[in-house]
Design a protein around this motif. Sequence first.
Motif, PDB file in Angstrom:
ATOM      1  N   SER A 167       0.823  -1.183   0.082  1.00  0.00           N
ATOM      2  CA  SER A 167      -0.067  -0.270   0.136  1.00  0.00           C
ATOM      3  C   SER A 167       0.758   1.371   0.116  1.00  0.00           C
ATOM      4  O   SER A 167       0.549   2.147  -0.581  1.00  0.00           O
ATOM      5  N   ALA A 168       1.814   1.173   0.678  1.00  0.00           N
ATOM      6  CA  ALA A 168       2.772   2.143   0.961  1.00  0.00           C
ATOM      7  C   ALA A 168       3.236   2.738  -0.477  1.00  0.00           C
ATOM      8  O   ALA A 168       3.514   3.626  -0.898  1.00  0.00           O
ATOM      9  N   ILE A 169       3.833   1.523  -1.231  1.00  0.00           N
ATOM     10  CA  ILE A 169       4.533   1.735  -2.569  1.00  0.00           C
ATOM     11  C   ILE A 169       3.390   2.277  -3.642  1.00  0.00           C
ATOM     12  O   ILE A 169       3.595   3.471  -4.234  1.00  0.00           O
ATOM     13  N   GLY A 170       2.311   1.683  -3.513  1.00  0.00           N
ATOM     14  CA  GLY A 170       1.171   2.019  -4.449  1.00  0.00           C
ATOM     15  C   GLY A 170       0.881   3.687  -4.152  1.00  0.00           C
ATOM     16  O   GLY A 170       0.556   4.390  -4.943  1.00  0.00           O
ATOM     17  N   GLY A 171       0.526   3.779  -2.776  1.00  0.00           N
ATOM     18  CA  GLY A 171       0.337   5.210  -2.308  1.00  0.00           C
ATOM     19  C   GLY A 171       1.364   6.135  -2.874  1.00  0.00           C
ATOM     20  O   GLY A 171       0.874   7.298  -3.207  1.00  0.00           O
ATOM     21  N   ASP A 214      -5.525   2.373  -6.122  1.00  0.00           N
ATOM     22  CA  ASP A 214      -5.944   1.175  -6.096  1.00  0.00           C
ATOM     23  C   ASP A 214      -5.152   0.330  -5.003  1.00  0.00           C
ATOM     24  O   ASP A 214      -4.377  -0.626  -5.471  1.00  0.00           O
ATOM     25  N   ILE A 215      -5.205   0.501  -3.957  1.00  0.00           N
ATOM     26  CA  ILE A 215      -4.582  -0.069  -2.879  1.00  0.00           C
ATOM     27  C   ILE A 215      -5.559  -0.067  -1.581  1.00  0.00           C
ATOM     28  O   ILE A 215      -6.516   0.449  -1.623  1.00  0.00           O
ATOM     29  N   VAL A 216      -5.123  -0.790  -0.575  1.00  0.00           N
ATOM     30  CA  VAL A 216      -5.769  -1.254   0.588  1.00  0.00           C
ATOM     31  C   VAL A 216      -5.990  -0.024   1.470  1.00  0.00           C
ATOM     32  O   VAL A 216      -7.182   0.052   1.769  1.00  0.00           O
ATOM     33  N   TYR A 217      -4.945   0.356   2.015  1.00  0.00           N
ATOM     34  CA  TYR A 217      -5.159   1.777   2.806  1.00  0.00           C
ATOM     35  C   TYR A 217      -5.151   2.832   2.289  1.00  0.00           C
ATOM     36  O   TYR A 217      -3.921   3.551   1.691  1.00  0.00           O
ATOM     37  N   LYS A 218      -6.462   3.215   1.886  1.00  0.00           N
ATOM     38  CA  LYS A 218      -6.547   4.410   0.944  1.00  0.00           C
ATOM     39  C   LYS A 218      -6.003   5.888   1.639  1.00  0.00           C
ATOM     40  O   LYS A 218      -5.538   6.598   0.747  1.00  0.00           O
ATOM     41  N   ASP A 237      -4.319   0.721  13.347  1.00  0.00           N
ATOM     42  CA  ASP A 237      -3.428   0.740  12.229  1.00  0.00           C
ATOM     43  C   ASP A 237      -3.865  -0.207  11.186  1.00  0.00           C
ATOM     44  O   ASP A 237      -4.005   0.147   9.884  1.00  0.00           O
ATOM     45  N   TRP A 238      -4.091  -1.492  11.348  1.00  0.00           N
ATOM     46  CA  TRP A 238      -4.257  -2.499  10.452  1.00  0.00           C
ATOM     47  C   TRP A 238      -5.645  -2.552   9.899  1.00  0.00           C
ATOM     48  O   TRP A 238      -5.913  -2.916   8.751  1.00  0.00           O
ATOM     49  N   VAL A 239      -6.491  -2.205  10.960  1.00  0.00           N
ATOM     50  CA  VAL A 239      -7.945  -2.866  10.627  1.00  0.00           C
ATOM     51  C   VAL A 239      -8.805  -1.340  10.682  1.00  0.00           C
ATOM     52  O   VAL A 239      -9.470  -0.944   9.582  1.00  0.00           O
ATOM     53  N   MET A 240      -8.810  -0.544  11.678  1.00  0.00           N
ATOM     54  CA  MET A 240      -9.706   0.351  11.702  1.00  0.00           C
ATOM     55  C   MET A 240      -9.306   1.676  10.685  1.00  0.00           C
ATOM     56  O   MET A 240     -10.288   2.244  10.302  1.00  0.00           O
ATOM     57  N   ALA A 241      -8.035   1.649  10.398  1.00  0.00           N
ATOM     58  CA  ALA A 241      -7.791   2.663   9.389  1.00  0.00           C
ATOM     59  C   ALA A 241      -8.014   2.282   8.048  1.00  0.00           C
ATOM     60  O   ALA A 241      -7.583   3.196   7.140  1.00  0.00           O
ATOM     61  N   ILE A 242      -8.568   1.257   7.758  1.00  0.00           N
ATOM     62  CA  ILE A 242      -9.067   0.908   6.266  1.00  0.00           C
ATOM     63  C   ILE A 242     -10.324   1.734   6.004  1.00  0.00           C
ATOM     64  O   ILE A 242     -10.333   2.231   5.029  1.00  0.00           O
TER      65      ILE A 242
END
Lengths: 406, 480
Positions: free
Chosen positions: A100-104, A110-114, A206-211
């Motif tokens: 996600s960091a790379i995509g972002g 098109d990443i998990v963590y918008k 970080d992992w779930v709520m931040a989605i």
Amino acid sequence: MSQYTFTSKSRYTTFGLMAIGVLALAYGAINHDISGTRFWANILLEGLFFTFIALGASFFMALQYVAQAGWSVVVKRMYEALTTFLPFGLLAIFAVVIASAIGGHANSADIVYKWMQSDATDIAKKVPGVFDEMLVKKHLYLNVPFVIIRTIICASLWVYWVRLLRKRSIESDLTGDFLPLHYKNVKTAGLFIIFFGITEQLMAWDWVMAIDVDWHSTLFGWYLFDDMWLTGVIATILLTLHVRRRGLLKEVNENHMHNLGLWMFSLSVLWGYLWFFQFMFYWYTNIPDEVVYFQARIDHYRLPFWIMFCINLLVPLIVLMTRDTKRNPRYLILIGCIIMVTHWIDAYVWVMPGTLGLTPKFGFYEIGILLGFIGLFLYVVLSNLAKVPVSVKNHPYLEESLHHHL
Amino acid sequence: MHQDSIIREPLLLGKKTYHQVTEDIARPVEGKANKYWWALFFLAVIAWLWGIGCMAYTVGRGIGTWNLNRTINWGWDITNFVWWIGIGHAGTLISAVLCLFRQRWRLTINRSAEAMTIFAVMCAAIFPVLHMGRPWLAYFVFPLPNQFGSLWANFNSPLLWDVFAISTYFSVSIVFWYLGLIPDFAMIRDRAKTKSRKILYTLFSFGWSGRAKDWQRFEEVTIVLAGICTPLVFSVHSIVSSDFATGVVRGWHSTVYPPYFVAGAIFSGMAMVLTLVIIGRKVLDLEEYITIQHIETMNKVMLTMGSVVGIAYFAEFFQAWYSGDPNESFIYLSWNNAKGVYGWAFWALIICNNLLPQVLWHKKIRRNLYITFILSIVINIGMWFERFDIIVTDLYRDYIPSTWTYYSPSWVEVGIFVGTIGMFFTFFLLFARWFPFIAQAELKTTLKATGDLFHNPPRQPKSTDFVADHGTHAAVENVH
């Protein structure tokens, strides 16, 4: 004989499952519908689900030391084996964060963590629909380097302490002077629990709520905590019964299963309690920025959402209420498997609406990744289980556990 | 058959026989009260009477005698209500939850903890009733048919859920408590020397005969009631927390409230149990029953619950910032509150509830009666401030700055609170003289497992280092 053998038949089965997983990964990577968010969202989903089992088992292991619990000694090797999956699961989650960091960074949506998309916090450009002013306010905490550092620190310390606890526990069977090792473990377990209690909250955010980054709930960390604990206990029950079916662990009788069943029952009810209040307060006040989280799930993920809640709360509540069912392996296996499946659905409902949007997607790719992770999980756990005798030889509470009676 | 680990300390010291247990527990009931008891009793009764005076004044003159205002419309009243309800929780935890988990150490403290629960709930109930202003209309909280008035109770309101939650809690707790008392009353009846005593305890013991059938029914009902009580430990304070969390007041509207309130309740309740039993074991000469190990275990429960509460504070504090909402930055756990006019209340909460209890990580301190006693009172002050902060410092900065205000209680509000403390101790002191302080019948069922007379195998720690490190002998010496 108290050595579990990981038979070649079961080994090939896990290889087969892993092969399906690899095939699914390859299929996902070349298929343009999947290769972005959906590819990583499923890895995150399975990573969370199986890491949580291992984390739950780790917490349960540490808890037995600090609570001076005697009954659980005979099943100690079971939950210890489950903890061995921890590094693998954490790596899967970490891979999703990095992807996600790379995509972002490349400004892809098109990443998990918008929230990692670089335009989302770009004050200069303020791209409509992407720029999120709330994110700017959170930037001090929610920024890519800090999340990666947090994840690395938490994950490595968890793994370090958990492996240390298991290592000392195995060592104490080889030496006559096992009491000092036990007391060392009590201290380490206490340290681990303190650290885990705080960092588990951070990682849940970080992992779930931040989605769903604009949504927040102060209960969320506890809710995931109970989920871990519960799935860890269920996995312990299933593994114990599997090993007993092989004719090993003769010392484990219905009293120990009763205690484990008691945990499954009470943690399921606790799960229902936490889920209900988190939902109820937001539903009751109906404040737009809070209720949006549940609206997305109720309107678009209706079936998994309600089925998951009803089964997860009602089935264990009704079936496991009586003494007899908690002492009966058949019921424990049946209810354990049902809760595992519905908790997987719960995890699906955490991850998918915030990543893939409002249309639930479920196909070959999802099934393949799930099977792959099941294979990997079983392979890691069972091969580690086979490395040490399943019966415990030295433990200060061993006599209590052998004579445990409920 | 039960087997204790070599590193497990005995829960019952002094090589007690069955008869000795009977003697020790019947002694305070059969003997005469000493002058300390009378001094404390008069003090408590005077405080109670003072409180009754203040309540009468409130009812006669109206709620205007309190310093509530339009911004801060809940003050000491609801703070005290939540505080007392919370204190009750530890009793139910010890008697019900620990019963289901087969924890033997609960058996010497469950009776007094349950008594504490019942008296605390009685104190709590006074506040919402008084806050109605017209307590003679209190029956309106029940869902009565419309002939009684124009409106039915509002089932959407958590205040109504409270009525059901607390009345259920009170009735189940009292039944559970009384059930355990029946064989103990019978024990006192059978030993009674005077006629009046015989008649009184015959009535109390409901014709208990001690036959196997009696015991079997007793055991069955105990486990069923423990099962019913356990969800009540959670439901009562969760519903109390809904009074706040279903609201739209920032600071109140937080999802973590139910588990956090329950943990805080057990935290403060355990502190109150410690306050009571540390005095009780000394005055009633029960130090071999309520041992240092019991104190340490309770301290551990307190430490755990305190940590849960601490993590919840952290989540509250953090997410108030994380939400990015400017209103949220004025909640009770925020820098603005720490710096504001109620900063003293904020820091009282943090110091009493979070910082000072951290000393309990140290084993020596957990086993030190003086520090534990002081800490148990500090924690209850801290938990009182938690509720005060939640209520007052979430309200005093309203959405319109022109409504911002300050609040301090009137002498009437303070008087009512002092009165409930007096009432609580009056009842508790009477309980300690008239009722068996320890559940001796249940305790005897575990004498062979946990008493040091019957212990099998005899406790002989393997290595001497371990004794030096972990103080098994030190504990025994401490007690004698």
